[in-house]
Design a protein around this motif. Sequence first.
Motif, PDB file in Angstrom:
ATOM      1  N   ALA A   1     -29.619   2.839 -37.424  1.00  0.00           N
ATOM      2  CA  ALA A   1     -28.372   2.169 -37.088  1.00  0.00           C
ATOM      3  C   ALA A   1     -28.219   0.900 -37.919  1.00  0.00           C
ATOM      4  N   PHE A   2     -29.329   0.210 -38.082  1.00  0.00           N
ATOM      5  CA  PHE A   2     -29.330  -1.032 -38.850  1.00  0.00           C
ATOM      6  C   PHE A   2     -28.897  -0.775 -40.293  1.00  0.00           C
ATOM      7  N   LYS A   3     -29.470   0.287 -40.831  1.00  0.00           N
ATOM      8  CA  LYS A   3     -29.119   0.670 -42.198  1.00  0.00           C
ATOM      9  C   LYS A   3     -27.634   1.034 -42.297  1.00  0.00           C
ATOM     10  N   GLY A   4     -27.188   1.798 -41.307  1.00  0.00           N
ATOM     11  CA  GLY A   4     -25.793   2.209 -41.283  1.00  0.00           C
ATOM     12  C   GLY A   4     -24.865   1.011 -41.161  1.00  0.00           C
ATOM     13  N   LEU A   5     -25.308   0.055 -40.358  1.00  0.00           N
ATOM     14  CA  LEU A   5     -24.523  -1.159 -40.184  1.00  0.00           C
ATOM     15  C   LEU A   5     -24.348  -1.876 -41.515  1.00  0.00           C
ATOM     16  N   GLY A   6     -25.442  -1.951 -42.271  1.00  0.00           N
ATOM     17  CA  GLY A   6     -25.399  -2.590 -43.583  1.00  0.00           C
ATOM     18  C   GLY A   6     -24.390  -1.910 -44.487  1.00  0.00           C
ATOM     19  N   GLN A   7     -24.410  -0.579 -44.453  1.00  0.00           N
ATOM     20  CA  GLN A   7     -23.465   0.176 -45.275  1.00  0.00           C
ATOM     21  C   GLN A   7     -22.036  -0.180 -44.890  1.00  0.00           C
ATOM     22  N   MET A   8     -21.846  -0.352 -43.581  1.00  0.00           N
ATOM     23  CA  MET A   8     -20.515  -0.658 -43.085  1.00  0.00           C
ATOM     24  C   MET A   8     -20.024  -2.013 -43.597  1.00  0.00           C
ATOM     25  N   TYR A   9     -20.963  -2.937 -43.784  1.00  0.00           N
ATOM     26  CA  TYR A   9     -20.585  -4.256 -44.297  1.00  0.00           C
ATOM     27  C   TYR A   9     -19.835  -4.142 -45.617  1.00  0.00           C
ATOM     28  N   VAL A  10     -20.188  -3.112 -46.379  1.00  0.00           N
ATOM     29  CA  VAL A  10     -19.557  -2.927 -47.680  1.00  0.00           C
ATOM     30  C   VAL A  10     -18.342  -2.004 -47.575  1.00  0.00           C
ATOM     31  N   ASP A  11     -18.487  -0.941 -46.757  1.00  0.00           N
ATOM     32  CA  ASP A  11     -17.416   0.043 -46.651  1.00  0.00           C
ATOM     33  C   ASP A  11     -16.179  -0.526 -45.957  1.00  0.00           C
ATOM     34  N   ASP A  12     -16.409  -1.300 -44.927  1.00  0.00           N
ATOM     35  CA  ASP A  12     -15.295  -1.821 -44.144  1.00  0.00           C
ATOM     36  C   ASP A  12     -14.904  -3.203 -44.677  1.00  0.00           C
ATOM     37  N   LYS A  13     -13.710  -3.244 -45.244  1.00  0.00           N
ATOM     38  CA  LYS A  13     -13.304  -4.465 -45.951  1.00  0.00           C
ATOM     39  C   LYS A  13     -13.206  -5.675 -45.030  1.00  0.00           C
ATOM     40  N   ARG A  14     -12.876  -5.417 -43.745  1.00  0.00           N
ATOM     41  CA  ARG A  14     -12.774  -6.540 -42.807  1.00  0.00           C
ATOM     42  C   ARG A  14     -14.122  -7.255 -42.689  1.00  0.00           C
ATOM     43  N   PHE A  15     -15.178  -6.430 -42.639  1.00  0.00           N
ATOM     44  CA  PHE A  15     -16.512  -7.019 -42.561  1.00  0.00           C
ATOM     45  C   PHE A  15     -16.857  -7.765 -43.854  1.00  0.00           C
ATOM     46  N   THR A  16     -16.596  -7.047 -44.955  1.00  0.00           N
ATOM     47  CA  THR A  16     -16.935  -7.636 -46.246  1.00  0.00           C
ATOM     48  C   THR A  16     -16.337  -9.024 -46.389  1.00  0.00           C
ATOM     49  N   LYS A  17     -15.070  -9.109 -46.012  1.00  0.00           N
ATOM     50  CA  LYS A  17     -14.348 -10.364 -46.161  1.00  0.00           C
ATOM     51  C   LYS A  17     -15.007 -11.476 -45.338  1.00  0.00           C
ATOM     52  N   ASN A  18     -15.260 -11.156 -44.082  1.00  0.00           N
ATOM     53  CA  ASN A  18     -15.880 -12.138 -43.203  1.00  0.00           C
ATOM     54  C   ASN A  18     -17.228 -12.608 -43.726  1.00  0.00           C
ATOM     55  N   ILE A  19     -18.027 -11.639 -44.132  1.00  0.00           N
ATOM     56  CA  ILE A  19     -19.392 -11.953 -44.554  1.00  0.00           C
ATOM     57  C   ILE A  19     -19.392 -12.759 -45.841  1.00  0.00           C
ATOM     58  N   ASP A  20     -18.520 -12.339 -46.761  1.00  0.00           N
ATOM     59  CA  ASP A  20     -18.513 -13.002 -48.069  1.00  0.00           C
ATOM     60  C   ASP A  20     -17.978 -14.439 -48.010  1.00  0.00           C
ATOM     61  N   GLN A  21     -17.476 -14.811 -46.850  1.00  0.00           N
ATOM     62  CA  GLN A  21     -17.091 -16.219 -46.676  1.00  0.00           C
ATOM     63  C   GLN A  21     -18.303 -17.126 -46.834  1.00  0.00           C
ATOM     64  N   PHE A  22     -19.462 -16.601 -46.509  1.00  0.00           N
ATOM     65  CA  PHE A  22     -20.687 -17.400 -46.625  1.00  0.00           C
ATOM     66  C   PHE A  22     -21.181 -17.460 -48.072  1.00  0.00           C
ATOM     67  N   GLY A  23     -20.648 -16.570 -48.883  1.00  0.00           N
ATOM     68  CA  GLY A  23     -21.076 -16.527 -50.281  1.00  0.00           C
ATOM     69  C   GLY A  23     -20.677 -15.206 -50.900  1.00  0.00           C
ATOM     70  N   GLU A  24     -20.079 -15.290 -52.049  1.00  0.00           N
ATOM     71  CA  GLU A  24     -19.615 -14.088 -52.750  1.00  0.00           C
ATOM     72  C   GLU A  24     -20.776 -13.111 -52.963  1.00  0.00           C
TER      73      GLU A  24
END
Lengths: 245, 245
Positions: free
Chosen positions: A204-227
């Motif tokens: 699940a953890f691995k899948g979650l990581g994949q989602m960070y990239v696949d789901d743009k909403r996540f990507t955006k939020n996360i990349d606020q901390f650093g590109e």
Amino acid sequence: MKVKEVADLVGISVRTLHHYDEIGLLIPKNTTESGYRLYSNSELETLQQILFFKELGFPLKKIKEIISSPSFDRGEALALHRKMLVEKRIRLDKMISTIDKTIQHAKGEIEMSNNEKFEGFDFSHNPYEQEARERWGDKAVDESNAKINNMSKGERKDFEDEFNGIYRNLAAIRHESPESDVAQEGIKEWYDFLNRMGNYSLDAFKGLGQMYVDDKRFTKNIDQFGEGLAVFMRDAMAVYADRNK
Amino acid sequence: MKVKEVADLVGISVRTLHHYDEIGLLIPKNTTESGYRLYSNSELETLQQILFFKELGFPLKKIKEIISSPSFDRGEALALHRKMLVEKRIRLDKMISTIDKTIQHAKGEIEMSNNEKFEGFDFSHNPYEQEARERWGDKAVDESNAKINNMSKGERKDFEDEFNGIYRNLAAIRHESPESDVAQEGIKEWYDFLNRMGNYSLDAFKGLGQMYVDDKRFTKNIDQFGEGLAVFMRDAMAVYADRNK
DNA sequence: ATAAAGTATCACGTAACGTTAGAGTCAACA
DNA sequence: TGTTGACTCTAACGTTACGTGATACTTTAT
């Protein structure tokens, strides 16, 4: 209580208790002078928990991780157990109705597809893993949110501080290799943090990581901390998951 | 169907199917020229049976014995499965209510005895063994009788002939030692015969032998074939049970 | 006080697969 | 038509969760 008393009470063998002692799953804190194991009431309660998890198909190693985790919450665990037992009963009901159908089928009264013949049997590996997979999408997030919403202001502040701390740390090291020690240590903090919220299997953890990239909403939020943090986390999480399973 | 199709359909691994092939539990009769396993519909049904027995906690060895026995009756097995699944559901319900109680207990709302804490957990070894033990007293006899009553005249005659044959043979050798080869061979016939009627575990078989002596009605009936036969059978049955477990 | 029952620690055995490893097979696509 | 990629095979060692003695000490019951 001594070994056999306990064994008889819960319907397991003495050897099993010895085994749980050997692997550090349930080590009785007290012993007689002669070395006899003595189980306290609280150890009996732990044993109860262990057996619940076992009934649900968890491997002992996982059970040990769970109950020895500092964040292990008995109440939460009980609620989860209840939920999973109910699910198991639903599966049993399905199996029973499958049998009824099969009996009719054998009498030539009805037709039956191959799929129908195996309803209730599709424990694809582990019911818990199935749960975990369900949580991938949004459930995990929802449940975390629900938990956060139930927190007091002080608790929530502590929570957010820790959360942000982990992210800032990860952002600071995001240019290291995902396999590096520093990256893996950072990602471990994240994994542990998540497991204080919900219950994440390594898959699940691995899948979650994949989602960070696949789901743009996540990507955006996360990349606020650093590109590029989301991509870094996905890679590090995958490495972490593969190494620890 | 090829292995993976089957595996995916029923939610087990390809390796498991290979394993069942290796140990002779489920050998697909058909293969492609290149040696690929091909599973027929009837083999799928057998697999269903296997999985039912597995869910009930039978070891594969026993499952193999059961389904490959010439007397294996699919209908009867289905009825038994249903019964045991229902029992299992009852146990699950107990576990759920145990959890509910434990949750209340944790909140300090109620008291709970140690025994209560483990209700639903007392699968002392094997649910099947429990069943077998229940059958010791009269159930086995009742069920056998029920079966006999449902037979046609011809079937009943064959049955009685075989029954009497075994008893006459045992009577003839009742002065041998219960441990002797000839005694053990005779008693094996009896064990096999019984297992074509009901389902006797070795413990149940041993207990049945004891009953032949303890219950005077049995002793009287049995000793009609020869004075002391009941005692001889009890001893030989005990030896047989101890040697084969 | 002596047997019977319980307990302890090795240490090897077992059941039911999991997990590579190396090699052949098959449908599909470039 | 060659080459992937998904699937299959056998062979063999690894793993989990205990089971099953063997041997020795301790406690309980008579």
